[in-house]
Design a protein around this motif. Structure first.
Motif, PDB file in Angstrom:
ATOM      1  N   UNK A 158     142.071  35.499 -48.188  1.00  0.00           N
ATOM      2  CA  UNK A 158     142.727  34.207 -48.887  1.00  0.00           C
ATOM      3  C   UNK A 158     142.317  33.224 -49.038  1.00  0.00           C
ATOM      4  N   UNK A 159     140.966  33.151 -49.413  1.00  0.00           N
ATOM      5  CA  UNK A 159     140.112  32.109 -50.260  1.00  0.00           C
ATOM      6  C   UNK A 159     140.348  32.995 -52.204  1.00  0.00           C
ATOM      7  N   UNK A 160     141.062  34.044 -52.005  1.00  0.00           N
ATOM      8  CA  UNK A 160     141.566  34.438 -53.048  1.00  0.00           C
ATOM      9  C   UNK A 160     142.553  34.362 -54.432  1.00  0.00           C
ATOM     10  N   UNK A 161     142.505  33.834 -53.015  1.00  0.00           N
ATOM     11  CA  UNK A 161     144.207  33.443 -53.846  1.00  0.00           C
ATOM     12  C   UNK A 161     144.419  32.734 -54.589  1.00  0.00           C
ATOM     13  N   UNK A 162     143.214  31.577 -54.540  1.00  0.00           N
ATOM     14  CA  UNK A 162     143.614  30.505 -54.888  1.00  0.00           C
ATOM     15  C   UNK A 162     142.719  30.917 -56.430  1.00  0.00           C
ATOM     16  N   UNK A 163     141.767  32.051 -55.839  1.00  0.00           N
ATOM     17  CA  UNK A 163     140.651  32.033 -57.342  1.00  0.00           C
ATOM     18  C   UNK A 163     141.563  33.236 -58.102  1.00  0.00           C
ATOM     19  N   UNK A 164     142.727  34.014 -57.786  1.00  0.00           N
ATOM     20  CA  UNK A 164     143.393  35.048 -58.237  1.00  0.00           C
ATOM     21  C   UNK A 164     142.167  36.065 -58.856  1.00  0.00           C
ATOM     22  N   UNK A 165     140.921  36.058 -57.554  1.00  0.00           N
ATOM     23  CA  UNK A 165     140.946  37.295 -57.484  1.00  0.00           C
ATOM     24  C   UNK A 165     141.793  39.305 -56.645  1.00  0.00           C
ATOM     25  N   UNK A 166     141.520  39.611 -57.395  1.00  0.00           N
ATOM     26  CA  UNK A 166     142.045  40.874 -57.649  1.00  0.00           C
ATOM     27  C   UNK A 166     141.489  41.707 -57.019  1.00  0.00           C
ATOM     28  N   UNK A 167     141.858  42.894 -56.309  1.00  0.00           N
ATOM     29  CA  UNK A 167     141.100  43.576 -55.259  1.00  0.00           C
ATOM     30  C   UNK A 167     141.205  45.234 -55.971  1.00  0.00           C
ATOM     31  N   UNK A 168     140.544  46.480 -56.091  1.00  0.00           N
ATOM     32  CA  UNK A 168     140.593  47.463 -56.833  1.00  0.00           C
ATOM     33  C   UNK A 168     141.402  48.573 -55.060  1.00  0.00           C
ATOM     34  N   UNK A 169     141.178  49.703 -54.815  1.00  0.00           N
ATOM     35  CA  UNK A 169     142.005  49.463 -53.187  1.00  0.00           C
ATOM     36  C   UNK A 169     141.504  49.658 -52.093  1.00  0.00           C
ATOM     37  N   UNK A 170     140.154  49.500 -52.308  1.00  0.00           N
ATOM     38  CA  UNK A 170     138.983  49.882 -51.293  1.00  0.00           C
ATOM     39  C   UNK A 170     139.301  48.161 -50.941  1.00  0.00           C
TER      40      UNK A 170
END
Length: 222
Positions: free
Chosen positions: A150-162
């Motif tokens: 949820x926090x990553x939505x504002x910071x635009x953190x993108x996630x590798x698959x795992x």
């Protein structure tokens, strides 16, 4: 754009525009129509994209085409999410590549989301590209993502698959060579569920989420 096939009595909807599956109103409407066709029976549905990219997200050309087109595109995205949340049979999403925002939203709406290992990312990157998300994916993300997600939505953190699995975009991540076998196993499991009980439980679990998404306003592009 969307082909409809069957696998062991289940439906498989494949999104493939030959490019990056940028989702505009026409493509999203086609997905909703395909799901409506699948709903004529109680068989599970798998939604998959191209190898290398499930979807690049919303078509940015639609947002640049004026307020009317932009609003219609966002409404079509909302309709697609609601169609998955309301679908009477299980819906699985299978991601064999990148899943940028609208693609990531479909993962969050699904009853089971499967990702594959590889140099891919999934998430919401609107802050990085200068866009504010509409309210409905925020509601979906709040319901389905971990606190980190949820926090990553504002910071635009993108996630590798795992990592995407850890924060809630995927329920399972498998090796590329295991994709087809995994899909068959998951569809077989879903087919083994009691259809009436599944639908009743899905409706009960998703009712508040659906109500909140339905009531959420779209941005004013005027």
């Amino acid at each position: 754009m969307i082909t409809h096939s069957t696998l062991d009595g289940a439906h498989v909807l494949t999104m493939d525009d030959g490019k990056v599956n940028a989702l505009n109103k026409e493509k999203l409407d086609a997905l909703v129509d395909a799901l409506a066709e699948c709903a004529q029976d109680q068989a599970p549905v798998a939604i998959r994209g191209r190898k290398g990219i499930f979807s690049a997200g919303f078509d940015l050309k639609g947002f640049a085409a004026g307020p009317e087109t932009a609003t219609a595109q966002l409404q079509a995205g909302k309709d697609a999410i609601l169609a998955i949340l309301r679908h009477p049979a299980p819906v699985i999403t299978l991601c064999e590549g990148h899943a940028y925002p609208m693609g990531a939203f479909l993962m969050l709406a699904a009853d089971k989301a499967i990702g594959t290992e590889g140099e891919f990312v999934c998430g919401m990157n609107e802050s990085a590209i200068g866009m504010a998300l509409p309210i409905y994916p925020m509601i979906l993300g709040a319901a389905r993502l971990s606190p980190h997600g949820r926090k990553a939505v504002a910071t635009s953190e993108m996630f590798a698959p795992h990592a995407a699995r850890e924060v809630g975009y995927f329920d399972k991540v498998v090796a590329p060579e295991a994709v087809e076998a995994t899909l068959s196993v998951e569809l077989a499991h879903m087919k083994g569920l009691n259809p009436g009980a599944f639908n009743a439980n899905k409706v009960a679990m998703n009712r508040t989420l659906i109500d909140q998404i339905e009531a959420s306003p779209l941005p004013d592009f005027g």
